[in-house]
Enzyme design. Structure first.
Site, PDB file in Angstrom:
ATOM      1  N   TRP A  56      -4.174  -2.638   8.603  1.00 49.00           N
ATOM      2  CA  TRP A  56      -4.754  -3.089   9.860  1.00 49.00           C
ATOM      3  C   TRP A  56      -4.141  -4.382  10.393  1.00 49.00           C
ATOM      4  O   TRP A  56      -4.267  -4.682  11.579  1.00 49.00           O
ATOM      5  CB  TRP A  56      -6.267  -3.269   9.720  1.00 49.00           C
ATOM      6  CG  TRP A  56      -6.691  -4.106   8.540  1.00 49.00           C
ATOM      7  CD1 TRP A  56      -7.160  -3.648   7.346  1.00 49.00           C
ATOM      8  CD2 TRP A  56      -6.670  -5.530   8.432  1.00 49.00           C
ATOM      9  NE1 TRP A  56      -7.440  -4.700   6.503  1.00 49.00           N
ATOM     10  CE2 TRP A  56      -7.137  -5.869   7.149  1.00 49.00           C
ATOM     11  CE3 TRP A  56      -6.297  -6.564   9.301  1.00 49.00           C
ATOM     12  CZ2 TRP A  56      -7.248  -7.190   6.707  1.00 49.00           C
ATOM     13  CZ3 TRP A  56      -6.403  -7.880   8.866  1.00 49.00           C
ATOM     14  CH2 TRP A  56      -6.874  -8.176   7.585  1.00 49.00           C
ATOM     15  N   LYS A  66      -1.639   7.915   8.902  1.00 50.66           N
ATOM     16  CA  LYS A  66      -3.063   7.614   8.896  1.00 50.66           C
ATOM     17  C   LYS A  66      -3.243   6.160   9.312  1.00 50.66           C
ATOM     18  O   LYS A  66      -2.906   5.240   8.588  1.00 50.66           O
ATOM     19  CB  LYS A  66      -3.679   7.851   7.523  1.00 50.66           C
ATOM     20  CG  LYS A  66      -5.216   7.815   7.564  1.00 50.66           C
ATOM     21  CD  LYS A  66      -5.711   6.689   6.699  1.00 50.66           C
ATOM     22  CE  LYS A  66      -7.224   6.560   6.814  1.00 50.66           C
ATOM     23  NZ  LYS A  66      -7.620   5.280   7.396  1.00 50.66           N
ATOM     24  N   PRO A  67      -3.746   5.907  10.529  1.00 50.41           N
ATOM     25  CA  PRO A  67      -3.938   4.523  10.972  1.00 50.41           C
ATOM     26  C   PRO A  67      -5.117   3.880  10.249  1.00 50.41           C
ATOM     27  O   PRO A  67      -5.994   4.573   9.725  1.00 50.41           O
ATOM     28  CB  PRO A  67      -4.238   4.646  12.462  1.00 50.41           C
ATOM     29  CG  PRO A  67      -4.253   6.086  12.788  1.00 50.41           C
ATOM     30  CD  PRO A  67      -4.165   6.871  11.528  1.00 50.41           C
ATOM     31  N   GLU A  89      -8.731   2.237   9.891  1.00 51.06           N
ATOM     32  CA  GLU A  89      -9.948   2.410  10.681  1.00 51.06           C
ATOM     33  C   GLU A  89     -10.304   1.151  11.463  1.00 51.06           C
ATOM     34  O   GLU A  89     -10.995   1.221  12.485  1.00 51.06           O
ATOM     35  CB  GLU A  89     -11.123   2.842   9.802  1.00 51.06           C
ATOM     36  CG  GLU A  89     -11.411   1.958   8.616  1.00 51.06           C
ATOM     37  CD  GLU A  89     -10.750   2.461   7.336  1.00 51.06           C
ATOM     38  OE1 GLU A  89     -11.412   2.413   6.280  1.00 51.06           O
ATOM     39  OE2 GLU A  89      -9.579   2.886   7.388  1.00 51.06           O
ATOM     40  N   GLU A 121       3.715  -1.337  -0.629  1.00 51.40           N
ATOM     41  CA  GLU A 121       3.890  -2.731  -0.206  1.00 51.40           C
ATOM     42  C   GLU A 121       2.492  -3.320  -0.186  1.00 51.40           C
ATOM     43  O   GLU A 121       1.691  -3.049   0.702  1.00 51.40           O
ATOM     44  CB  GLU A 121       4.560  -2.785   1.161  1.00 51.40           C
ATOM     45  CG  GLU A 121       5.162  -4.159   1.476  1.00 51.40           C
ATOM     46  CD  GLU A 121       4.146  -5.120   2.068  1.00 51.40           C
ATOM     47  OE1 GLU A 121       3.587  -5.939   1.279  1.00 51.40           O
ATOM     48  OE2 GLU A 121       3.887  -5.050   3.270  1.00 51.40           O
ATOM     49  N   CYS A 138       0.846 -10.728   4.394  1.00 49.74           N
ATOM     50  CA  CYS A 138       0.979 -10.564   2.942  1.00 49.74           C
ATOM     51  C   CYS A 138       1.963 -11.552   2.328  1.00 49.74           C
ATOM     52  O   CYS A 138       1.849 -11.894   1.150  1.00 49.74           O
ATOM     53  CB  CYS A 138       1.389  -9.137   2.607  1.00 49.74           C
ATOM     54  SG  CYS A 138       2.874  -8.573   3.458  1.00 49.74           S
ATOM     55  N   GLU A 173      -5.674 -13.251  -3.433  1.00 45.54           N
ATOM     56  CA  GLU A 173      -5.227 -13.262  -2.045  1.00 45.54           C
ATOM     57  C   GLU A 173      -6.431 -13.449  -1.116  1.00 45.54           C
ATOM     58  O   GLU A 173      -7.376 -12.665  -1.158  1.00 45.54           O
ATOM     59  CB  GLU A 173      -4.507 -11.960  -1.719  1.00 45.54           C
ATOM     60  CG  GLU A 173      -3.873 -11.952  -0.346  1.00 45.54           C
ATOM     61  CD  GLU A 173      -3.041 -10.710  -0.095  1.00 45.54           C
ATOM     62  OE1 GLU A 173      -2.000 -10.821   0.565  1.00 45.54           O
ATOM     63  OE2 GLU A 173      -3.441  -9.616  -0.561  1.00 45.54           O
TER      64      GLU A 173
END
Length: 487
Positions: free
Chosen positions: A158, A182-183, A185, A256, A289, A389
């Site tokens: 996202w 698949k994008p 949500e 990734e 990231c 993270e």
């Protein structure tokens, strides 16, 4: 409250997964604008049957696409690149609405980076070939060919779904693969619009499909036996679920994943460059990231560096992503905001000191998911804030006395995506780069990813496989060996 409601008509519309295939769907999902906290659109969740329809269409389309002359495939990829640039305003608007990323900066990315990646990989199409292996001249002719792996599933993240598309979908298509996307949500609409653009560009029906939805859609896709390879960008927890799913079908992966990148600043560093690198990632609200979120500074310049980074963070304008003066928008969701603020609170309880930031923003931004740029000092190296993270605009800054100490702190992490070094001594910089256990190292302001022509990826919990460069397209090729016995 910010008002972006008038722009939301761009987010709605029919969803097409193939040529004439319409989503059956399993209900609809609601999207919330992160800048306002208000619901602004909904979209269908693809069902397991929709996934199967898309994969069947992709398997039929893949040999058609791969069988087109190289010049025609190059033309179609470049058509797509041109159409993206022509509609840069629309894509930047969609992205601002669904992710909160400032409009102006993202529009520049569409205009500059998208064509660079697609044109680069279009250029590879006519250069993909195998080798001859001359072991037994006159008795055998041994050679290899390179073929597309087949149908690729790309699961987008996202924080940069369109970035994911040019980094992973472009090389997969150039390799001759069909792609089922698949994008995320939390940000599905840019990828949906991209899917429609692929039809305008001239791809054979079924070559590119887009399947919006949530976890159930992703689960059906990653379990599907008709998928030949999966490329996933996201977090380690989801990657483990995908890995468990693909264990049944032995489907290979490109992963990734996250990062906790260290930024080592030696005493002779150019502090203007250091500050610029520490503020650049705030353009995406720290949701990057490769963000240099662990700033390690030599004792000699520690106090000055803290003061300068603090001042820079306090000068960053946070607010409406459509305001041209705004540098940083909101984080992606209410859950993300609360998680980030919770990590900051726990860090302070564990002994860290708040230099600047922290807390929710009020006033016109109170209803959105805003977190100010935050700098923490005195955080223990083994604490949650130093090891996990955050994926928000939060940086810890720590001291070191020797180069060896800095390397030890930097490598004390489960992640290994990127690392950064600042020093005017090139020998010291290259020594540090050789010691840092990460996939990409930036020196004196060098960015990560470095370029469409350079491989990018991580080690350990930051994943495996590479995006970018020749390595990026070879992820989607397989080698066949042919051995001809000569009489």
């Amino acid at each position: 409250m910010l008002d972006t409601h008038s722009k939301t008509d761009l987010l709605q519309g029919a969803i097409v997964v193939g040529d004439d295939i319409r989503l059956e769907g399993e209900g609809r999902m609601t999207h919330v604008n992160p800048a306002t906290g208000r619901e602004q659109a909904d979209f269908p969740q693809a069902s397991a049957r929709d996934v199967d329809d898309a994969v069947v269409a992709a398997r039929a389309a893949q040999p058609v696409w791969a069988g087109l002359p190289a010049a025609r495939r190059q033309e179609i990829l470049r058509n797509l690149s041109r159409l993206m640039v022509e509609q840069a305003d629309e894509f930047a608007t969609i992205n601002a609405l669904e992710t909160g990323t400032p409009y102006a900066g993202f529009r520049s990315m569409i205009v500059n980076r998208f064509p660079a990646w697609f044109d680069y990989y279009a250029g590879w199409i006519e250069k993909l070939h195998g080798d001859t292996i001359d072991l037994d001249p006159g008795r055998a002719f041994l050679f290899t060919t390179k073929e597309p792996v087949g149908v690729v599933a790309k699961i987008l993240t996202w924080n940069g779904p369109l970035n994911n598309i040019y980094m992973a979908v472009a090389p997969a298509l150039a390799a001759g693969c069909a792609v089922v996307i698949k994008p995320p949500e939390l940000a599905p609409f840019g990828a949906i619009r991209f899917g429609k653009l692929c039809r305008e560009a001239g791809f054979p029906a079924g070559t590119v499909s887009v399947l919006p939805g949530g976890a159930a859609t992703g689960d059906a896709l990653t379990r599907h036996p008709g998928i030949d390879k999966i490329s996933f960008t996201g977090g380690p927890a989801t990657a483990r679920i995908i890995g468990a799913n693909t264990a049944q079908t032995i489907t290979p992966l490109v992963l990734e994943l996250g990062g906790k990148s260290a930024h080592i600043v030696f005493p002779d560093a150019d502090l203007d460059s250091v500050v610029a690198q520490q503020t650049a990632f705030c353009r995406l609200a720290g949701q990057v990231c490769t963000s240099p979120t662990r700033l390690l500074v030599h004792d000699e310049i520690y106090d000055e560096t803290v003061a300068r980074v603090k001042a820079a963070y306090e000068a960053i304008t946070v607010g409406d992503p459509f305001d041209p003066n705004v540098i940083m928008g909101p984080v992606i969701s209410e859950g993300a905001r609360d998680r980030i603020l919770g990590m900051i609170d726990r860090a302070l309880a564990d002994g860290a000191t708040l230099a600047t930031g922290g807390g929710r923003l009020g006033g016109d931004l109170a209803d959105g998911f805003f977190v100010p740029p935050t700098l923490l000092t005195n955080a223990a190296h083994d604490s949650e804030i130093s090891q996990e993270e955050v994926f928000g605009p939060v940086v810890t800054i720590s001291r070191f006395s020797t180069a060896e100490e800095a390397i030890a702190i930097a490598n004390d992490s489960q992640f290994g995506l990127a690392g950064f070094v600042h020093t005017r001594d090139i020998n010291k910089a290259l020594w540090a780069a050789s010691k840092l256990d990460a996939g990409t190292i930036g020196i004196n302001g060098g960015a990560s990813p470095a370029s469409y022509a350079a491989p990018f990826g991580g080690v350990r919990n930051s994943g495996y496989g590479r995006e970018g460069g020749r390595e990026g397209i070879e992820e989607f090729l397989r080698v066949k060996t042919i051995n001809v016995a000569l009489s």
